[in-house]
Design a protein around this motif. Structure first.
Motif, PDB file in Angstrom:
ATOM      1  N   LYS A  67      -4.590   2.238 -12.848  1.00 19.59           N
ATOM      2  CA  LYS A  67      -5.019   2.215 -14.252  1.00 19.59           C
ATOM      3  C   LYS A  67      -4.635   3.773 -15.008  1.00 19.59           C
ATOM      4  O   LYS A  67      -4.534   3.706 -16.151  1.00 19.59           O
ATOM      5  CB  LYS A  67      -6.373   2.041 -14.313  1.00 19.59           C
ATOM      6  CG  LYS A  67      -6.944   1.559 -16.063  1.00 19.59           C
ATOM      7  CD  LYS A  67      -8.084   1.001 -15.924  1.00 19.59           C
ATOM      8  CE  LYS A  67      -8.486   0.640 -17.315  1.00 19.59           C
ATOM      9  NZ  LYS A  67      -9.897   0.033 -17.585  1.00 19.59           N
ATOM     10  N   LEU A  68      -5.039   4.607 -14.223  1.00 14.95           N
ATOM     11  CA  LEU A  68      -4.606   6.028 -14.825  1.00 14.95           C
ATOM     12  C   LEU A  68      -3.365   6.373 -14.947  1.00 14.95           C
ATOM     13  O   LEU A  68      -2.857   6.822 -15.796  1.00 14.95           O
ATOM     14  CB  LEU A  68      -4.960   7.067 -13.311  1.00 14.95           C
ATOM     15  CG  LEU A  68      -6.624   7.756 -13.174  1.00 14.95           C
ATOM     16  CD1 LEU A  68      -6.713   8.561 -11.984  1.00 14.95           C
ATOM     17  CD2 LEU A  68      -6.931   8.427 -14.505  1.00 14.95           C
ATOM     18  N   ILE A  69      -2.273   5.746 -14.217  1.00 16.12           N
ATOM     19  CA  ILE A  69      -0.686   5.933 -14.521  1.00 16.12           C
ATOM     20  C   ILE A  69      -0.496   5.088 -15.735  1.00 16.12           C
ATOM     21  O   ILE A  69       0.177   5.840 -16.739  1.00 16.12           O
ATOM     22  CB  ILE A  69      -0.002   5.342 -13.322  1.00 16.12           C
ATOM     23  CG1 ILE A  69      -0.331   6.081 -11.993  1.00 16.12           C
ATOM     24  CG2 ILE A  69       1.364   5.311 -13.665  1.00 16.12           C
ATOM     25  CD1 ILE A  69       0.470   5.364 -10.782  1.00 16.12           C
ATOM     26  N   ASP A  70      -1.133   3.949 -16.022  1.00 12.12           N
ATOM     27  CA  ASP A  70      -0.920   3.336 -17.082  1.00 12.12           C
ATOM     28  C   ASP A  70      -1.480   3.873 -18.570  1.00 12.12           C
ATOM     29  O   ASP A  70      -0.681   4.026 -19.360  1.00 12.12           O
ATOM     30  CB  ASP A  70      -1.603   1.929 -17.153  1.00 12.12           C
ATOM     31  CG  ASP A  70      -1.157   0.878 -16.263  1.00 12.12           C
ATOM     32  OD1 ASP A  70       0.208   1.233 -15.923  1.00 12.12           O
ATOM     33  OD2 ASP A  70      -1.837  -0.146 -15.794  1.00 12.12           O
ATOM     34  N   ILE A  71      -2.491   4.491 -18.530  1.00 12.34           N
ATOM     35  CA  ILE A  71      -3.332   5.484 -19.315  1.00 12.34           C
ATOM     36  C   ILE A  71      -2.306   6.450 -19.613  1.00 12.34           C
ATOM     37  O   ILE A  71      -1.988   6.977 -20.885  1.00 12.34           O
ATOM     38  CB  ILE A  71      -4.783   5.768 -19.109  1.00 12.34           C
ATOM     39  CG1 ILE A  71      -5.701   4.628 -19.101  1.00 12.34           C
ATOM     40  CG2 ILE A  71      -5.293   6.798 -20.298  1.00 12.34           C
ATOM     41  CD1 ILE A  71      -7.035   4.516 -18.721  1.00 12.34           C
ATOM     42  N   LEU A  72      -2.166   7.525 -18.747  1.00 10.13           N
ATOM     43  CA  LEU A  72      -1.173   8.580 -18.857  1.00 10.13           C
ATOM     44  C   LEU A  72       0.012   8.220 -19.515  1.00 10.13           C
ATOM     45  O   LEU A  72       0.545   9.003 -20.433  1.00 10.13           O
ATOM     46  CB  LEU A  72      -1.084   9.258 -17.705  1.00 10.13           C
ATOM     47  CG  LEU A  72      -2.166  10.540 -17.456  1.00 10.13           C
ATOM     48  CD1 LEU A  72      -1.991  11.378 -18.267  1.00 10.13           C
ATOM     49  CD2 LEU A  72      -3.307  10.078 -17.234  1.00 10.13           C
ATOM     50  N   THR A  73       0.689   7.379 -19.269  1.00 13.17           N
ATOM     51  CA  THR A  73       2.011   6.584 -19.497  1.00 13.17           C
ATOM     52  C   THR A  73       1.972   6.288 -21.043  1.00 13.17           C
ATOM     53  O   THR A  73       2.753   6.608 -21.893  1.00 13.17           O
ATOM     54  CB  THR A  73       2.683   5.577 -18.817  1.00 13.17           C
ATOM     55  OG1 THR A  73       2.704   5.789 -17.505  1.00 13.17           O
ATOM     56  CG2 THR A  73       3.845   5.068 -19.403  1.00 13.17           C
ATOM     57  N   GLU A  74       0.789   5.552 -21.525  1.00 11.97           N
ATOM     58  CA  GLU A  74       0.465   5.284 -22.715  1.00 11.97           C
ATOM     59  C   GLU A  74       0.022   6.415 -24.041  1.00 11.97           C
ATOM     60  O   GLU A  74       0.610   6.615 -24.887  1.00 11.97           O
ATOM     61  CB  GLU A  74      -0.450   4.335 -23.020  1.00 11.97           C
ATOM     62  CG  GLU A  74      -0.960   3.769 -24.539  1.00 11.97           C
ATOM     63  CD  GLU A  74      -2.121   2.926 -24.454  1.00 11.97           C
ATOM     64  OE1 GLU A  74      -2.484   2.668 -25.562  1.00 11.97           O
ATOM     65  OE2 GLU A  74      -2.278   2.455 -23.449  1.00 11.97           O
ATOM     66  N   VAL A  75      -0.652   7.317 -23.403  1.00 13.84           N
ATOM     67  CA  VAL A  75      -1.139   8.441 -24.205  1.00 13.84           C
ATOM     68  C   VAL A  75      -0.242   9.767 -24.269  1.00 13.84           C
ATOM     69  O   VAL A  75       0.030  10.429 -25.413  1.00 13.84           O
ATOM     70  CB  VAL A  75      -2.571   8.908 -23.769  1.00 13.84           C
ATOM     71  CG1 VAL A  75      -2.927  10.135 -24.445  1.00 13.84           C
ATOM     72  CG2 VAL A  75      -3.591   7.917 -23.672  1.00 13.84           C
ATOM     73  N   LYS A  76       0.459   9.925 -23.139  1.00 11.55           N
ATOM     74  CA  LYS A  76       1.609  11.255 -23.240  1.00 11.55           C
ATOM     75  C   LYS A  76       0.798  12.404 -23.939  1.00 11.55           C
ATOM     76  O   LYS A  76       1.299  12.939 -25.008  1.00 11.55           O
ATOM     77  CB  LYS A  76       2.596  10.650 -23.930  1.00 11.55           C
ATOM     78  CG  LYS A  76       3.686   9.479 -23.270  1.00 11.55           C
ATOM     79  CD  LYS A  76       4.724   9.573 -24.161  1.00 11.55           C
ATOM     80  CE  LYS A  76       5.613   8.570 -23.282  1.00 11.55           C
ATOM     81  NZ  LYS A  76       5.199   7.334 -22.832  1.00 11.55           N
TER      82      LYS A  76
END
Length: 298
Positions: free
Chosen positions: A54-63
């Protein structure tokens, strides 16, 4: 606008850092392990640091342009030792790995460690070259986090901060200064404490978060900085200040249950290295901070 992702945005420090950055014109994204209410000035995500995917998904989305990592088990006497290490070491590693896997490298990654890693240092004031001598699991976990983070220095612009003790309105009553202030507020007749002879370098949370903002803007990387006032105050000093502020004179008792066998007796830092990079941030006198906390209404 520069986007800053703050882990632990709902925590004591996170709330004040969010206000500091918001006032300076930053766009904020918050990460918290508990439900948050979205508002017009920030977007919040609920995610446990141990949830790597989930951390990966959030960081990928937020940049994010900047990441400030505050989320941690921050109470020295926290009863769940396993949670201390999992959150503070594994959780931080998950965050750093998620930043890499998001394929977007921020211009700054600020990691909050702790001056507790110095333990009972043999020098005073303590600078960043002092040998680490952690005296409790919390301190060991923070030092372990620092060593782990070094594995990422060739890939991420990491800056580590080692804040000394700091306090302010809204800090949990689990912590010593808020506990003392609360007793004086309630005019409790008896105040039970542990070690009375400890000396600490107390800062105001508002000064600490200002230092964090200035470090972000300095674009340092690969460095470690103490964040402190450079002034030591004994617990007896704090009690006297509170008597003067409140006009209340409770009976002070030493409760053996509150006395830590491995207590760090003196912890006073040097901010010379930090001052050379961001300039000297004015120190808010401890009595002013105590007065603010005493007058604060929830």
């Amino acid at each position: 606008m520069t986007t800053v992702l703050i882990t632990g945005i709902n925590g004591f420090t996170g709330c004040y850092l969010a206000e500091e950055l918001r006032s300076a014109g930053y766009s904020l994204v918050g990460l918290s392990s508990t439900e948050t209410i979205q508002n017009a000035s920030s977007v919040n995500y609920v995610c446990n640091l141990l949830d790597h995917e989930k951390l990966i998904d959030i960081l990928t989305e937020v940049k994010p342009d900047v990441v400030v990592h505050l989320a941690a088990v921050a109470f020295v006497a926290h009863g769940d030792v396993e949670a201390i290490y999992h959150t503070n070491v594994v959780g931080t590693r998950n965050l750093l790995d998620a930043i890499i896997k998001s394929q977007h490298i921020p211009r700054s990654v600020l990691l909050a460690s702790s001056a507790n890693i110095y333990g009972n240092a043999l020098i005073e004031p303590i600078d960043e070259k002092a040998s680490a001598a952690p005296a409790n699991d919390y301190a060991v976990s923070k030092l372990s986090m620092e060593y782990m983070a070094r594995l990422w220095l060739d890939r991420l612009p990491i800056t580590v901060v080692r804040p000394f003790n700091y306090t302010g309105a809204g800090q949990s009553l689990n912590f010593l200064i808020p506990k003392i202030v609360d007793h004086f507020k309630r005019r409790a007749p008896i105040l039970e404490l542990g070690n009375l002879d400890v000396v600490r370098d107390f800062s105001d949370v508002r000064s600490v978060t200002q230092c964090y903002r200035l470090l972000i803007e300095s674009r340092t990387q690969g460095e470690v900085f103490n964040v402190c006032s450079g002034q030591g105050h004994s617990l007896l000093d704090v009690l006297q200040m509170m008597r003067e502020i409140s006009g209340h004179h409770p009976e002070i008792k030493v409760n053996p249950a509150f006395v830590r066998a491995n207590e760090v007796h003196r912890l006073v830092g040097s901010s010379a290295k930090l001052d050379a990079v961001i300039g000297k941030v004015p120190v808010i006198p401890l009595k002013n901070t105590l007065q603010w906390m005493f007058s604060h209404r929830l």
